[in-house]
Scaffold this active site. Structure first.
Site, short mmCIF file in Angstrom:
data_model
loop_
_atom_site.label_atom_id
_atom_site.label_comp_id
_atom_site.label_asym_id
_atom_site.label_seq_id
_atom_site.Cartn_x
_atom_site.Cartn_y
_atom_site.Cartn_z
N HIS A 2 3.11 -7.67 0.59
CA HIS A 2 3.53 -6.62 1.53
C HIS A 2 4.20 -5.47 0.79
O HIS A 2 4.58 -5.61 -0.38
CB HIS A 2 4.45 -7.20 2.61
CG HIS A 2 5.66 -7.93 2.08
ND1 HIS A 2 5.58 -9.19 1.52
CD2 HIS A 2 6.96 -7.57 2.01
CE1 HIS A 2 6.79 -9.58 1.14
NE2 HIS A 2 7.65 -8.61 1.42
N ARG A 59 14.06 5.29 7.72
CA ARG A 59 13.77 3.93 8.17
C ARG A 59 14.75 2.95 7.53
O ARG A 59 15.16 3.14 6.38
CB ARG A 59 12.34 3.57 7.78
CG ARG A 59 11.97 2.13 8.03
CD ARG A 59 10.47 1.89 7.94
NE ARG A 59 10.20 0.51 8.28
CZ ARG A 59 10.14 -0.48 7.40
NH1 ARG A 59 10.29 -0.24 6.11
NH2 ARG A 59 9.93 -1.72 7.81
N ASP A 81 7.53 -12.29 -1.64
CA ASP A 81 8.94 -12.65 -1.74
C ASP A 81 9.08 -13.99 -2.44
O ASP A 81 8.31 -14.91 -2.18
CB ASP A 81 9.57 -12.73 -0.34
CG ASP A 81 9.67 -11.36 0.33
OD1 ASP A 81 9.58 -10.33 -0.39
OD2 ASP A 81 9.83 -11.31 1.56
N HIS A 136 4.53 -6.52 -3.13
CA HIS A 136 5.11 -7.71 -3.76
C HIS A 136 5.02 -8.88 -2.79
O HIS A 136 4.77 -8.70 -1.60
CB HIS A 136 6.59 -7.45 -4.11
CG HIS A 136 7.45 -7.26 -2.89
ND1 HIS A 136 7.50 -6.06 -2.19
CD2 HIS A 136 8.26 -8.11 -2.21
CE1 HIS A 136 8.32 -6.18 -1.15
NE2 HIS A 136 8.78 -7.42 -1.13
#
Ligand SMILES: O=C(O)CCC(=O)C(=O)O
Ligand SMILES: [Fe+2]
Length: 360
Positions: free
Chosen positions: A281, A291, A226, A224
């Protein structure tokens, strides 16, 4: 007219057709999480995402170059203390390690933006993502009272401090990113006379990616861009963030000690009149390690018109996008997802036109 980011999101409810999972009970990757094989991204990449020291006298030029060529860079010597980064990491960890029933008490309502739940972009995909998220827009108080009835206030304090510091840093970065295009404080109408960015909006997105039994077939967060001016991301020591570099493919952004990742968002792409790409990204997951990432989503006041800056528009650079408010843009994103930018595009770049003319 919505005046805050949460109001802006409220106008565009996202309906998930998925229930929230309890990852701790999953030993194998259920079919609902199995994406088609992720493309191989092991091509050796000689150059990586630029790392920029904000104390470097050339920081302005380096940032401009990174924004043009990558749309993303990492920063060090940014002024955010290690202890604050540790505090936000441990707060996020405490949140995600609560029992699922407890977390669900702070679920994001369908017409809201804040709270615990799946990634907002989940509704665009039939497969589930291997992650949990918690969004904070405005005060986290009500949700944190649900999560930690006894000691919510210490966690609220960490969020407040982190958000305050991130907003300051985001403002500094925005001026540096625009400064290298020749934009000065007077060029942005919604900033104060001294470049103050008082009414800008921001939100925090906490992401948790548990270790995954079949990481090659799972997706932490799908590709996507941002919907921000810029995003500042803190990631813990487990890598997972990848950015798409034209001509190269997916490139991992390795965690560096004390570093923060900064990426261009759709709105900065618009006001730079396309000079800065809004980088695509995604986050991949790991077989043995969990994570954490914490994104500060930074944008303008939600009701001001955003458009290509006059200084960046001229006879050879016609405006590529029509004016739009952040609030309206979020509505477009909720409808069109990764096609939101093209839905506000008014002009094909000249080089594309040239090639059309040549073909014709
Ligand atoms: O976890 C990551 O590295 C990426 C997070 C992200 O892209 C987001 O929250 O928008
Ligand atoms: Fe993102």
């Amino acid at each position: 007219m919505p005046s805050t980011l949460s109001d802006a999101f409220k106008g565009h409810p996202v309906h998930h057709h998925h229930k929230h999972p309890d990852f701790t009970s999953l030993q194998e990757l259920p079919d609902s999480y199995a994406w088609t094989q992720l493309d191989e991204n092991s091509t050796a990449v000689c150059e990586g995402v630029p790392v920029i020291d904000l104390h470097d006298p050339n920081a302005l030029q380096l940032i401009g170059h990174a924004c043009k060529t990558w749309g993303v860079f990492q920063i060090i010597n940014h002024g955010i203390s290690t202890s604050l980064l540790e505090k936000i990491e441990s707060t996020s960890r405490s949140l995600f390690s609560l029992p699922i029933q407890q977390k669900l008490k702070a679920s994001r309502p369908p017409d809201g933006v804040s709270g615990y739940g799946l990634a907002r972009i989940s509704s665009f995909f039939s497969k589930l993502m291997w992650s949990e998220g918690f969004t904070i827009a405005g005060s986290p108080l009500d949700h944190f009272c649900q999560l930690w009835p006894e000691n919510y206030s210490q966690y609220c304090d960490v969020i407040d401090e982190y958000e305050r510091e991130m907003k300051n840093l985001a403002g500094r970065l925005m001026w540096l990113m625009l400064g290298s295009l020749g934009i000065t404080k007077g060029d942005i109408k919604w900033a104060g006379p001294k470049g103050e960015l008082k009414d800008t909006c921001s939100a925090l997105q906490l992401n948790y990616y548990p270790a995954c039994p079949d990481p090659d077939r799972a997706m932490g967060l799908a590709a996507h861009t941002d919907s921000t001016l810029l995003t500042i991301l803190y990631q813990n020591t487990t890598s997972g963030l990848q950015v798409l570099k034209e001509g190269t493919g997916w490139v991992t952004v390795p965690p560096i000690s004390g570093g923060l990742v900064v990426n261009v968002g759709d709105l900065l792409h618009i006001i730079s009149n396309g000079a800065y790409p809004s980088v695509l990204h995604r986050a991949v997951v790991n077989r043995t390690k969990n994570r954490l990432s914490i994104a500060c989503l930074y944008g303008p006041p939600s009701n001001v018109q955003i458009s290509p800056l006059p200084k960046l528009v001229g006879p050879s650079h016609p405006p590529l996008y029509r004016p739009i408010t952040w609030s309206e843009y979020l509505g477009n994103k909720a409808k069109h997802f990764n096609k939101a930018l093209s839905s506000v595009r008014v002009c094909t770049p000249l080089n594309d036109l040239n090639s059309i003319v040549e073909v014709v």
